[in-house]
Design an enzyme around this catalytic site. Structure first.
Site, PDB file in Angstrom:
ATOM      1  N   GLU A   1      -7.014   4.728   7.657  1.00 49.85           N
ATOM      2  CA  GLU A   1      -6.810   6.152   7.353  1.00 49.85           C
ATOM      3  C   GLU A   1      -8.036   6.741   6.657  1.00 49.85           C
ATOM      4  O   GLU A   1      -8.340   7.924   6.820  1.00 49.85           O
ATOM      5  CB  GLU A   1      -5.527   6.333   6.521  1.00 49.85           C
ATOM      6  CG  GLU A   1      -4.297   6.120   7.391  1.00 49.85           C
ATOM      7  CD  GLU A   1      -3.060   5.628   6.655  1.00 49.85           C
ATOM      8  OE1 GLU A   1      -3.033   5.641   5.417  1.00 49.85           O
ATOM      9  OE2 GLU A   1      -2.102   5.221   7.356  1.00 49.85           O
TER      10      GLU A   1
ATOM     11  N   GLY B   1       2.262   2.392  10.739  1.00 48.45           N
ATOM     12  CA  GLY B   1       3.205   3.496  10.587  1.00 48.45           C
ATOM     13  C   GLY B   1       3.872   3.920  11.881  1.00 48.45           C
ATOM     14  O   GLY B   1       4.494   4.982  11.936  1.00 48.45           O
TER      15      GLY B   1
ATOM     16  N   SER C   1       3.334  -2.063  10.322  1.00 47.82           N
ATOM     17  CA  SER C   1       4.796  -2.068  10.498  1.00 47.82           C
ATOM     18  C   SER C   1       5.433  -3.415  10.172  1.00 47.82           C
ATOM     19  O   SER C   1       6.375  -3.838  10.850  1.00 47.82           O
ATOM     20  CB  SER C   1       5.157  -1.593  11.914  1.00 47.82           C
ATOM     21  OG  SER C   1       4.692  -0.272  12.120  1.00 47.82           O
TER      22      SER C   1
ATOM     23  N   LYS D   1       0.142   4.277  -0.393  1.00 46.43           N
ATOM     24  CA  LYS D   1      -0.501   5.491   0.150  1.00 46.43           C
ATOM     25  C   LYS D   1      -0.258   6.686  -0.792  1.00 46.43           C
ATOM     26  O   LYS D   1      -0.137   6.481  -1.995  1.00 46.43           O
ATOM     27  CB  LYS D   1       0.003   5.753   1.568  1.00 46.43           C
ATOM     28  CG  LYS D   1      -0.114   4.511   2.458  1.00 46.43           C
ATOM     29  CD  LYS D   1       0.044   4.812   3.909  1.00 46.43           C
ATOM     30  CE  LYS D   1       0.030   3.510   4.697  1.00 46.43           C
ATOM     31  NZ  LYS D   1      -0.109   3.716   6.121  1.00 46.43           N
TER      32      LYS D   1
ATOM     33  N   HIS E   1      -9.631   1.120   4.751  1.00 46.84           N
ATOM     34  CA  HIS E   1      -8.361   1.329   5.462  1.00 46.84           C
ATOM     35  C   HIS E   1      -8.594   2.292   6.624  1.00 46.84           C
ATOM     36  O   HIS E   1      -9.400   3.210   6.532  1.00 46.84           O
ATOM     37  CB  HIS E   1      -7.318   1.899   4.496  1.00 46.84           C
ATOM     38  CG  HIS E   1      -5.937   1.910   5.074  1.00 46.84           C
ATOM     39  ND1 HIS E   1      -5.505   2.882   5.937  1.00 46.84           N
ATOM     40  CD2 HIS E   1      -4.904   1.034   4.928  1.00 46.84           C
ATOM     41  CE1 HIS E   1      -4.249   2.611   6.289  1.00 46.84           C
ATOM     42  NE2 HIS E   1      -3.867   1.497   5.687  1.00 46.84           N
TER      43      HIS E   1
ATOM     44  N   ASN F   1       0.873  -1.181   0.000  1.00 43.02           N
ATOM     45  CA  ASN F   1       0.000   0.000   0.000  1.00 43.02           C
ATOM     46  C   ASN F   1       0.906   1.226   0.000  1.00 43.02           C
ATOM     47  O   ASN F   1       1.488   1.568   1.021  1.00 43.02           O
ATOM     48  CB  ASN F   1      -0.880  -0.021   1.268  1.00 43.02           C
ATOM     49  CG  ASN F   1      -1.700   1.260   1.405  1.00 43.02           C
ATOM     50  OD1 ASN F   1      -1.798   2.053   0.462  1.00 43.02           O
ATOM     51  ND2 ASN F   1      -2.284   1.452   2.577  1.00 43.02           N
TER      52      ASN F   1
ATOM     53  N   GLY G   1       4.766   1.410   4.710  1.00 38.84           N
ATOM     54  CA  GLY G   1       6.074   2.055   4.538  1.00 38.84           C
ATOM     55  C   GLY G   1       7.133   1.181   3.874  1.00 38.84           C
ATOM     56  O   GLY G   1       7.844   1.647   2.959  1.00 38.84           O
TER      57      GLY G   1
ATOM     58  N   GLU H   1      -5.403  -4.895  10.550  1.00 45.51           N
ATOM     59  CA  GLU H   1      -4.415  -3.845  10.758  1.00 45.51           C
ATOM     60  C   GLU H   1      -4.728  -3.109  12.057  1.00 45.51           C
ATOM     61  O   GLU H   1      -5.531  -2.160  12.053  1.00 45.51           O
ATOM     62  CB  GLU H   1      -4.449  -2.858   9.598  1.00 45.51           C
ATOM     63  CG  GLU H   1      -4.133  -3.473   8.258  1.00 45.51           C
ATOM     64  CD  GLU H   1      -3.540  -2.463   7.288  1.00 45.51           C
ATOM     65  OE1 GLU H   1      -2.464  -2.718   6.772  1.00 45.51           O
ATOM     66  OE2 GLU H   1      -4.161  -1.404   7.081  1.00 45.51           O
TER      67      GLU H   1
END
Ligand code: PEP
Length: 248
Positions: free
Chosen positions: A96, A170, A209, A11, A94, A9, A231, A164
Protein backbone atom coordinates in the site's frame (compact mmCIF):
# COMPACT_ATOMS: atom_id res chain seq x y z
CA UNK A 1 14.29 -23.28 12.81
CA UNK A 2 13.42 -20.21 14.87
CA UNK A 3 9.98 -19.59 16.34
CA UNK A 4 7.12 -18.61 14.08
CA UNK A 5 6.24 -14.92 14.12
CA UNK A 6 2.71 -13.54 13.83
CA UNK A 7 2.37 -9.79 13.23
CA UNK A 8 -0.84 -7.77 13.10
CA UNK A 9 -0.87 -4.85 10.68
CA UNK A 10 -3.72 -2.68 11.89
CA UNK A 11 -3.31 -0.19 9.01
CA UNK A 12 -5.27 3.08 9.45
CA UNK A 13 -7.84 1.67 11.86
CA UNK A 14 -8.80 2.13 15.48
CA UNK A 15 -9.45 4.70 18.18
CA UNK A 16 -8.10 4.97 21.73
CA UNK A 17 -11.12 3.00 22.90
CA UNK A 18 -10.84 0.16 20.36
CA UNK A 19 -7.04 -0.07 20.78
CA UNK A 20 -7.51 -0.39 24.55
CA UNK A 21 -10.16 -3.09 24.15
CA UNK A 22 -8.34 -5.13 21.49
CA UNK A 23 -4.93 -4.98 23.13
CA UNK A 24 -6.40 -5.61 26.57
CA UNK A 25 -7.85 -8.87 25.26
CA UNK A 26 -4.67 -9.87 23.43
CA UNK A 27 -2.42 -9.03 26.38
CA UNK A 28 -4.47 -11.29 28.65
CA UNK A 29 -4.51 -14.20 26.21
CA UNK A 30 -1.08 -14.29 24.54
CA UNK A 31 1.39 -16.38 26.51
CA UNK A 32 5.04 -17.11 25.88
CA UNK A 33 4.09 -20.22 24.00
CA UNK A 34 6.64 -20.80 21.28
CA UNK A 35 5.49 -18.04 18.98
CA UNK A 36 6.60 -14.41 18.63
CA UNK A 37 3.73 -11.93 18.42
CA UNK A 38 3.73 -8.26 17.45
CA UNK A 39 1.07 -5.68 16.64
CA UNK A 40 1.53 -2.62 14.46
CA UNK A 41 -1.05 0.08 15.20
CA UNK A 42 -1.10 3.54 13.59
CA UNK A 43 1.57 5.98 14.80
CA UNK A 44 -0.84 7.86 17.05
CA UNK A 45 -1.67 4.71 18.99
CA UNK A 46 1.86 3.37 19.42
CA UNK A 47 2.52 5.01 22.81
CA UNK A 48 -0.75 3.66 24.15
CA UNK A 49 0.01 0.20 22.75
CA UNK A 50 3.49 0.06 24.27
CA UNK A 51 2.00 0.76 27.72
CA UNK A 52 -0.84 -1.77 27.43
CA UNK A 53 1.39 -4.67 26.37
CA UNK A 54 4.31 -3.79 28.65
CA UNK A 55 3.88 -6.84 30.87
CA UNK A 56 2.88 -9.26 28.10
CA UNK A 57 5.06 -11.01 25.50
CA UNK A 58 3.48 -8.94 22.72
CA UNK A 59 5.86 -6.54 20.97
CA UNK A 60 4.84 -3.33 19.22
CA UNK A 61 5.87 -2.21 15.76
CA UNK A 62 5.24 0.66 13.37
CA UNK A 63 3.82 0.37 9.86
CA UNK A 64 6.52 2.55 8.29
CA UNK A 65 9.32 4.94 9.24
CA UNK A 66 11.38 7.74 7.77
CA UNK A 67 14.60 7.06 5.91
CA UNK A 68 16.28 9.67 8.12
CA UNK A 69 17.15 9.64 11.82
CA UNK A 70 16.39 13.29 12.48
CA UNK A 71 15.99 16.65 10.76
CA UNK A 72 13.72 18.79 8.60
CA UNK A 73 11.33 16.14 7.29
CA UNK A 74 7.90 17.52 8.10
CA UNK A 75 5.33 14.86 8.83
CA UNK A 76 7.83 12.01 9.00
CA UNK A 77 8.50 9.74 11.98
CA UNK A 78 12.08 8.68 12.62
CA UNK A 79 13.06 5.10 13.41
CA UNK A 80 15.12 6.51 16.29
CA UNK A 81 11.94 8.00 17.78
CA UNK A 82 10.13 4.71 17.32
CA UNK A 83 12.83 2.74 19.13
CA UNK A 84 12.99 5.37 21.87
CA UNK A 85 9.26 5.04 22.58
CA UNK A 86 9.42 1.25 22.87
CA UNK A 87 8.71 0.01 19.33
CA UNK A 88 10.82 -2.96 18.33
CA UNK A 89 9.51 -3.79 14.84
CA UNK A 90 8.83 -1.82 11.70
CA UNK A 91 7.02 -2.86 8.50
CA UNK A 92 8.77 -1.51 5.39
CA UNK A 93 7.77 -1.47 1.73
CA UNK A 94 4.18 -2.58 2.26
CA UNK A 95 2.40 -2.75 -1.09
CA UNK A 96 0.00 0.00 0.00
CA UNK A 97 2.97 2.32 0.52
CA UNK A 98 4.45 1.31 -2.81
CA UNK A 99 1.07 1.79 -4.54
CA UNK A 100 -0.34 4.93 -2.86
CA UNK A 101 2.88 6.71 -1.88
CA UNK A 102 5.10 5.73 -4.79
CA UNK A 103 7.72 4.03 -2.60
CA UNK A 104 10.55 2.65 -4.70
CA UNK A 105 12.94 -0.16 -3.83
CA UNK A 106 15.62 2.51 -3.32
CA UNK A 107 13.49 4.29 -0.71
CA UNK A 108 12.69 0.98 0.99
CA UNK A 109 16.45 0.29 1.09
CA UNK A 110 17.13 3.70 2.68
CA UNK A 111 14.38 3.17 5.27
CA UNK A 112 15.75 -0.28 6.00
CA UNK A 113 19.25 1.06 6.63
CA UNK A 114 17.86 3.76 8.95
CA UNK A 115 15.67 1.27 10.81
CA UNK A 116 18.53 -1.17 11.40
CA UNK A 117 20.81 1.65 12.55
CA UNK A 118 18.11 2.68 15.07
CA UNK A 119 17.86 -0.86 16.46
CA UNK A 120 14.46 -1.76 14.99
CA UNK A 121 13.77 -5.23 13.57
CA UNK A 122 12.57 -4.78 9.98
CA UNK A 123 9.80 -6.65 8.19
CA UNK A 124 10.44 -6.09 4.49
CA UNK A 125 7.35 -6.64 2.33
CA UNK A 126 7.55 -7.99 -1.20
CA UNK A 127 4.95 -9.38 -3.58
CA UNK A 128 3.69 -9.41 -7.12
CA UNK A 129 0.47 -8.07 -8.64
CA UNK A 130 -2.09 -10.35 -10.28
CA UNK A 131 -0.91 -9.25 -13.75
CA UNK A 132 2.70 -10.06 -12.88
CA UNK A 133 1.71 -13.53 -11.63
CA UNK A 134 -0.40 -14.19 -14.70
CA UNK A 135 2.42 -13.20 -17.02
CA UNK A 136 4.83 -15.56 -15.22
CA UNK A 137 6.91 -12.77 -13.67
CA UNK A 138 6.12 -13.31 -9.99
CA UNK A 139 9.50 -14.79 -9.05
CA UNK A 140 11.57 -12.20 -10.90
CA UNK A 141 9.50 -9.31 -9.49
CA UNK A 142 9.98 -10.58 -5.94
CA UNK A 143 13.70 -11.21 -6.50
CA UNK A 144 14.14 -7.66 -7.82
CA UNK A 145 12.32 -6.21 -4.78
CA UNK A 146 14.54 -8.23 -2.43
CA UNK A 147 17.74 -7.23 -4.18
CA UNK A 148 16.65 -3.59 -4.39
CA UNK A 149 16.03 -3.43 -0.65
CA UNK A 150 18.81 -5.65 0.65
CA UNK A 151 21.85 -5.75 -1.58
CA UNK A 152 23.51 -2.54 -0.39
CA UNK A 153 22.93 -3.09 3.34
CA UNK A 154 25.94 -3.33 5.64
CA UNK A 155 24.67 -6.46 7.39
CA UNK A 156 21.32 -7.73 8.57
CA UNK A 157 20.80 -10.27 11.36
CA UNK A 158 17.36 -11.68 12.04
CA UNK A 159 15.81 -10.32 8.87
CA UNK A 160 12.08 -10.81 8.37
CA UNK A 161 10.62 -10.76 4.87
CA UNK A 162 6.85 -10.76 4.34
CA UNK A 163 5.69 -12.29 1.09
CA UNK A 164 2.41 -10.55 0.35
CA UNK A 165 1.01 -11.18 -3.12
CA UNK A 166 -0.79 -7.92 -3.90
CA UNK A 167 -3.75 -9.84 -5.34
CA UNK A 168 -4.31 -11.52 -1.96
CA UNK A 169 -4.24 -8.44 0.29
CA UNK A 170 -7.65 -7.52 1.65
CA UNK A 171 -9.36 -9.40 -1.17
CA UNK A 172 -10.28 -12.63 0.59
CA UNK A 173 -8.10 -14.48 -1.97
CA UNK A 174 -5.24 -16.39 -0.39
CA UNK A 175 -2.29 -17.93 -2.14
CA UNK A 176 -2.66 -21.68 -1.80
CA UNK A 177 -0.24 -23.19 0.71
CA UNK A 178 1.62 -24.70 -2.27
CA UNK A 179 1.86 -21.35 -4.11
CA UNK A 180 3.06 -19.64 -0.94
CA UNK A 181 5.55 -22.42 -0.13
CA UNK A 182 7.02 -22.24 -3.64
CA UNK A 183 7.55 -18.49 -3.38
CA UNK A 184 8.95 -18.72 0.15
CA UNK A 185 11.50 -21.32 -0.98
CA UNK A 186 12.43 -18.99 -3.86
CA UNK A 187 12.80 -16.04 -1.45
CA UNK A 188 15.13 -18.06 0.81
CA UNK A 189 17.22 -19.00 -2.20
CA UNK A 190 17.49 -15.36 -3.26
CA UNK A 191 18.45 -14.36 0.32
CA UNK A 192 21.28 -16.91 0.30
CA UNK A 193 22.83 -15.05 -2.60
CA UNK A 194 22.75 -11.61 -0.98
CA UNK A 195 25.95 -10.64 0.85
CA UNK A 196 25.36 -9.41 4.39
CA UNK A 197 22.07 -11.27 4.86
CA UNK A 198 22.07 -14.20 7.25
CA UNK A 199 19.69 -16.38 5.24
CA UNK A 200 19.80 -19.17 7.83
CA UNK A 201 18.15 -17.01 10.49
CA UNK A 202 15.84 -15.02 8.19
CA UNK A 203 12.13 -15.64 8.63
CA UNK A 204 9.70 -15.39 5.73
CA UNK A 205 6.11 -14.55 6.70
CA UNK A 206 3.10 -15.01 4.45
CA UNK A 207 0.55 -12.18 4.21
CA UNK A 208 -2.67 -11.87 2.25
CA UNK A 209 -6.09 -12.70 3.71
CA UNK A 210 -4.67 -14.94 6.45
CA UNK A 211 -7.52 -15.98 8.72
CA UNK A 212 -8.19 -18.40 11.55
CA UNK A 213 -9.44 -21.00 9.09
CA UNK A 214 -6.47 -21.01 6.69
CA UNK A 215 -3.56 -20.28 9.07
CA UNK A 216 -2.91 -23.85 10.12
CA UNK A 217 -2.41 -25.20 6.60
CA UNK A 218 -0.15 -22.27 5.69
CA UNK A 219 2.01 -22.78 8.79
CA UNK A 220 2.34 -26.48 7.96
CA UNK A 221 4.50 -25.56 4.95
CA UNK A 222 8.23 -25.89 5.50
CA UNK A 223 9.30 -22.38 4.53
CA UNK A 224 6.38 -20.40 5.98
CA UNK A 225 7.73 -18.94 9.20
CA UNK A 226 4.68 -17.00 10.30
CA UNK A 227 2.18 -14.46 9.04
CA UNK A 228 1.63 -10.76 8.52
CA UNK A 229 -2.08 -10.35 9.18
CA UNK A 230 -4.17 -7.35 8.12
CA UNK A 231 -7.96 -7.43 8.49
CA UNK A 232 -8.11 -10.48 10.76
CA UNK A 233 -5.72 -8.86 13.26
CA UNK A 234 -8.43 -6.34 14.19
CA UNK A 235 -10.62 -9.07 15.67
CA UNK A 236 -9.16 -10.49 18.89
CA UNK A 237 -10.63 -13.99 18.51
CA UNK A 238 -9.41 -14.30 14.88
CA UNK A 239 -5.92 -13.05 15.67
CA UNK A 240 -5.67 -15.28 18.73
CA UNK A 241 -6.68 -18.32 16.65
CA UNK A 242 -3.93 -17.50 14.14
CA UNK A 243 -1.43 -17.15 16.99
CA UNK A 244 -2.73 -20.46 18.36
CA UNK A 245 -2.21 -22.14 14.99
CA UNK A 246 1.39 -20.87 14.98
CA UNK A 247 2.14 -22.14 18.49
CA UNK A 248 1.40 -25.80 17.74
C1 PEP B 1 -1.59 -6.69 4.86
O1 PEP B 1 -2.01 -5.67 4.36
O2 PEP B 1 -0.45 -6.72 5.36
C2 PEP B 1 -2.46 -7.86 4.84
C3 PEP B 1 -1.89 -9.02 4.86
O3 PEP B 1 -3.81 -7.63 4.78
P1 PEP B 1 -4.99 -8.73 4.80
O4 PEP B 1 -4.62 -9.78 5.83
O5 PEP B 1 -6.21 -7.95 5.21
O6 PEP B 1 -5.08 -9.30 3.44
Amino acid sequence: MSQLLVVGNWKMNGSEATVAALLGELALAVQTSGVDVAVCPAYVHLGQAVKVVASSPIAVGAQDCSHRATGAYTGEVSPVMLFDMGCRWVILGHSERRQYHGESDALVAAKLAAAIEAGLSPIVCVGETREQRESGDAESVVAAQLLGALKAQAGIDSLVVAYEPVWAIGTGLTASPQQAQAMHAHIKLVLEGIAGVDAATARVLYGGSVKADNARELFAEEDIDGALVGGASLVASEFLSIVGAASI
